[in-house]
Scaffold this motif. Sequence first.
Motif, short mmCIF file in Angstrom:
data_model
loop_
_atom_site.label_atom_id
_atom_site.label_comp_id
_atom_site.label_asym_id
_atom_site.label_seq_id
_atom_site.Cartn_x
_atom_site.Cartn_y
_atom_site.Cartn_z
N GLY A 9 -24.38 -23.88 -24.67
CA GLY A 9 -24.54 -22.72 -25.55
C GLY A 9 -23.76 -21.53 -25.02
N GLY A 11 -23.00 -18.74 -27.00
CA GLY A 11 -23.08 -17.75 -28.06
C GLY A 11 -23.18 -16.35 -27.46
N TYR A 12 -24.23 -15.62 -27.81
CA TYR A 12 -24.41 -14.25 -27.30
C TYR A 12 -24.81 -14.25 -25.82
CZ TYR A 12 -26.92 -9.89 -26.50
OH TYR A 12 -27.38 -8.73 -25.95
N TRP A 13 -25.79 -15.10 -25.46
CA TRP A 13 -26.38 -15.01 -24.13
C TRP A 13 -25.69 -15.91 -23.10
CZ3 TRP A 13 -28.67 -11.26 -22.01
CH2 TRP A 13 -29.44 -11.42 -20.87
N ASP A 34 -20.44 -26.42 -25.97
CA ASP A 34 -20.86 -25.76 -27.21
C ASP A 34 -20.29 -26.55 -28.38
OD1 ASP A 34 -21.17 -23.82 -29.45
OD2 ASP A 34 -21.81 -22.48 -27.85
N ILE A 35 -21.06 -26.63 -29.44
CA ILE A 35 -20.55 -27.34 -30.62
C ILE A 35 -19.50 -26.51 -31.35
CG2 ILE A 35 -22.46 -28.96 -31.08
CD1 ILE A 35 -23.71 -26.83 -32.87
N ALA A 71 -28.84 -22.47 -23.32
CA ALA A 71 -28.81 -21.16 -23.98
C ALA A 71 -28.45 -21.37 -25.45
CB ALA A 71 -27.81 -20.24 -23.29
N THR A 72 -29.17 -22.30 -26.07
CA THR A 72 -28.97 -22.64 -27.47
C THR A 72 -30.13 -22.03 -28.28
OG1 THR A 72 -30.20 -24.67 -27.14
CG2 THR A 72 -27.81 -24.81 -26.91
N ASN A 76 -33.62 -26.09 -31.00
CA ASN A 76 -33.25 -27.35 -30.31
C ASN A 76 -33.54 -27.34 -28.80
OD1 ASN A 76 -31.05 -25.97 -29.29
ND2 ASN A 76 -29.55 -26.90 -30.68
N HIS A 77 -34.29 -26.34 -28.32
CA HIS A 77 -34.65 -26.33 -26.89
C HIS A 77 -35.36 -27.62 -26.48
CE1 HIS A 77 -34.62 -21.65 -26.24
NE2 HIS A 77 -33.45 -22.14 -26.57
N GLU A 94 -33.68 -21.25 -21.76
CA GLU A 94 -33.83 -19.85 -22.14
C GLU A 94 -35.16 -19.66 -22.88
OE1 GLU A 94 -33.25 -16.87 -21.94
OE2 GLU A 94 -31.71 -17.12 -20.44
N LYS A 95 -35.67 -18.45 -22.85
CA LYS A 95 -36.94 -18.18 -23.54
C LYS A 95 -36.76 -18.28 -25.05
CE LYS A 95 -35.40 -14.21 -25.14
NZ LYS A 95 -35.20 -14.00 -26.57
N ARG A 157 -28.79 -7.25 -34.08
CA ARG A 157 -29.05 -8.64 -33.69
C ARG A 157 -30.22 -9.21 -34.48
NH1 ARG A 157 -28.56 -12.33 -29.82
NH2 ARG A 157 -26.90 -13.13 -31.09
N ARG A 159 -31.91 -11.84 -36.36
CA ARG A 159 -31.73 -13.28 -36.34
C ARG A 159 -32.23 -13.90 -37.64
NH1 ARG A 159 -30.41 -15.44 -30.91
NH2 ARG A 159 -30.15 -17.27 -32.20
N HIS A 171 -40.47 -11.74 -23.72
CA HIS A 171 -40.27 -10.84 -22.57
C HIS A 171 -41.55 -10.08 -22.25
CE1 HIS A 171 -36.07 -11.69 -22.54
NE2 HIS A 171 -35.77 -11.03 -23.63
N1 LIG Z 1 -33.03 -13.50 -21.60
C1 LIG Z 1 -32.56 -12.72 -22.54
O1 LIG Z 1 -32.58 -11.49 -22.43
C2 LIG Z 1 -31.94 -13.34 -23.77
C3 LIG Z 1 -31.14 -12.56 -24.60
C4 LIG Z 1 -30.60 -13.18 -25.74
C5 LIG Z 1 -30.87 -14.51 -26.03
N2 LIG Z 1 -31.67 -15.21 -25.20
C6 LIG Z 1 -31.99 -16.61 -25.49
O2 LIG Z 1 -30.83 -17.41 -25.35
C7 LIG Z 1 -30.82 -18.47 -26.30
C8 LIG Z 1 -29.56 -18.37 -27.13
O3 LIG Z 1 -29.55 -17.15 -27.81
P1 LIG Z 1 -28.17 -16.52 -28.35
O4 LIG Z 1 -28.55 -15.17 -28.85
O5 LIG Z 1 -27.10 -16.66 -27.34
O6 LIG Z 1 -27.90 -17.48 -29.60
P2 LIG Z 1 -26.53 -17.72 -30.35
O7 LIG Z 1 -26.91 -18.27 -31.68
O8 LIG Z 1 -25.69 -16.49 -30.27
O9 LIG Z 1 -25.77 -18.84 -29.49
C9 LIG Z 1 -26.23 -20.18 -29.40
C10 LIG Z 1 -25.02 -21.06 -29.08
O10 LIG Z 1 -25.49 -22.40 -28.90
C11 LIG Z 1 -24.57 -23.28 -29.53
N3 LIG Z 1 -25.25 -24.56 -29.82
C12 LIG Z 1 -26.23 -24.78 -30.73
N4 LIG Z 1 -26.61 -26.06 -30.69
C13 LIG Z 1 -25.88 -26.67 -29.74
C14 LIG Z 1 -25.83 -28.00 -29.24
N5 LIG Z 1 -26.61 -28.97 -29.72
N6 LIG Z 1 -24.94 -28.29 -28.24
C15 LIG Z 1 -24.14 -27.32 -27.76
N7 LIG Z 1 -24.14 -26.03 -28.20
C16 LIG Z 1 -25.01 -25.71 -29.17
C17 LIG Z 1 -24.10 -22.53 -30.76
O11 LIG Z 1 -22.87 -23.04 -31.25
C18 LIG Z 1 -24.00 -21.11 -30.23
O12 LIG Z 1 -22.70 -20.81 -29.72
C19 LIG Z 1 -32.10 -18.29 -27.13
O13 LIG Z 1 -33.09 -19.11 -26.57
C20 LIG Z 1 -32.47 -16.84 -26.92
O14 LIG Z 1 -33.86 -16.60 -27.03
C21 LIG Z 1 -32.19 -14.66 -24.07
#
Ligand SMILES: NC(=O)c1ccc[n+]([C@@H]2O[C@H](COP(=O)([O-])OP(=O)(O)OC[C@H]3O[C@@H](n4cnc5c(N)ncnc54)[C@H](O)[C@@H]3O)[C@@H](O)[C@H]2O)c1
Length: 354
Positions: A9, A11-13, A34-35, A71-72, A76-77, A94-95, A157, A159, A171
Motif C-alpha cells: 500500500g 497511497g497516502y500513508w 501496490d495494485i 497500509a491498505t 482488506n486488512h 495499520e489501524k 481527506r 473517505r 487514535h
Molecule cells: N497512523 C496514521 O496516522 C494513519 C494515517 C492515515 C492512514 N492510516 C491508515 O493507513 C491505511 C491506508 O490508508 P491510506 O489513507 O494510505 O489509504 P489510500 O487509499 O490512500 O492508500 C491505500 C493504497 O493501498 C493500495 N492497495 C489496496 N489494495 C491493495 C492490495 N490488495 N495489494 C496492494 N496494494 C493495495 C491502493 O492501491 C492504495 O495505493 C488505512 O488503514 C488507514 O487507516 C493511518
Amino acid sequence: MSVKVALIGLGYWGPNLARSLNSLKEAQLHTICDIDTGRLEQFGLQYPGVRVTSDYNEVLKTREIDAVILATPVHNHFKLAKEALKAGKSVMVEKPLAQTSAECRELIALAETGGLTLMTGHVFIYNAAVQKVKEYIQSGELGQVYYIYSQRLNLGRVRQDVNALWNFAPHDFSILCYWLDAIPRQVIARGYSYIQPGIEDVVFTTLNFPGGVAANVHISWLDPHKVRRMTVVGSEKMVVYDDVNSEARIMLYDKGVSKRENAQSPSGSNRDSLGRYETFGEFQLLLRAGDVLIPKLDFKEPLKMECRHFINCVSTGQRPITDGYEGLRVVQILEAAQESLATGSAQSINVERT
Ligand SMILES: NC(=O)c1ccc[n+]([C@@H]2O[C@H](COP(=O)([O-])OP(=O)(O)OC[C@H]3O[C@@H](n4cnc5c(N)ncnc54)[C@H](O)[C@@H]3O)[C@@H](O)[C@H]2O)c1
C-alpha cells in the motif's frame, strides 16, 4: 541481521512508512507492493534496489521476507494479514486492525499458533507527548482523573470506504485505553452524514471507563480547524495535549477545585465515615489557578519509533506494546460505537482477558 520487510500500500500513508523503514539500520525495505502501478513506478524510482510488485502473492511466496506491513484500506486488512500469517510472516497492520472483533481474534490466534508477531499500527502510543501524559496520570500528578475530552478535527481527506469514526477514532480510543489502562464499559455515539449518505462526517462519542472516568471524543473531517487536542481534568491538575502545537505539545495546569472545611461549622462532626461533608454549608469550594508548565520532551518521530518497535519485536519475539489484543480492544470499541450510531442506544463492552 536486518529484518526484511515488504510494505503493501503506497497511497497516502504507505510512503511515510517506507521513509521510516528505510531510515532504520535494523530493517531492510525489501519489497514495495501496490495494485496501482503508477504509484509503484513513482516509489520504485525513489527507492532503487527495493523490489517492486503489484502482485501480493509474490510477497507471500518470497521466503526471505520476514515481515509484512499493511497500509491498505481497512476492508482488506483481515484478508491480507491472514494470508501473510499463513505464509509464516510477521505482520504489522495499520489501524484499525480489522473490520470486526471476530476477525481480530482470528488473526491473534493465527499469530500465536505460528509464533509470529502481530502488531497494530497505533502510532500515538509511540508518541513522547502521549507517553508523558500517561506518566502524569500514573504518578498521581493529576490526582484522581475525572474526565477526558478529545477533538480530532480537520477539513479534508473525506473517505468513501469508512466513516470518520473508523478513520480517526482508533487514535483516540487507543490513547484513552493506554492512559487509563482500561477499556470503557459503555459507549454511546451520535453521528451525522452531510456529504455522503450513510457515511458519518462528524461523530460525538461518550465513553464510560471504570472508576467513573468519562471521556468524550469529537471526530470530524468537516471542520474549519485542524485540531488534535486532548484534555485530561484531574482533581489536582489538568493537562492539555495538543499534537499540532510543536512548541508546547503538553501544558500542565496547576488548576483545580478543592474543598476546605468551613470555620463556622461545628468541628469534628461534619464528615461521614467516608470523609465526605454532610451538608453544603460545612465546606467552602476553593478555586486554585497556579502555574502552567510546558515540560521538555525528548520528541522523536513516532512513526519511526513504531517501526523500530515492530522490527525489534520480530527479531526478539517480544510482545508488541500495540499487539493484536490492543488492536482487538480498539475494534471492540469501534463496533460498539457503530452499533450505537445505528440504534441510538448506549452499548456495553465485554472486557476480555488478554
Ligand atoms: N497512523 C496514521 O496516522 C494513519 C494515517 C492515515 C492512514 N492510516 C491508515 O493507513 C491505511 C491506508 O490508508 P491510506 O489513507 O494510505 O489509504 P489510500 O487509499 O490512500 O492508500 C491505500 C493504497 O493501498 C493500495 N492497495 C489496496 N489494495 C491493495 C492490495 N490488495 N495489494 C496492494 N496494494 C493495495 C491502493 O492501491 C492504495 O495505493 C488505512 O488503514 C488507514 O487507516 C493511518
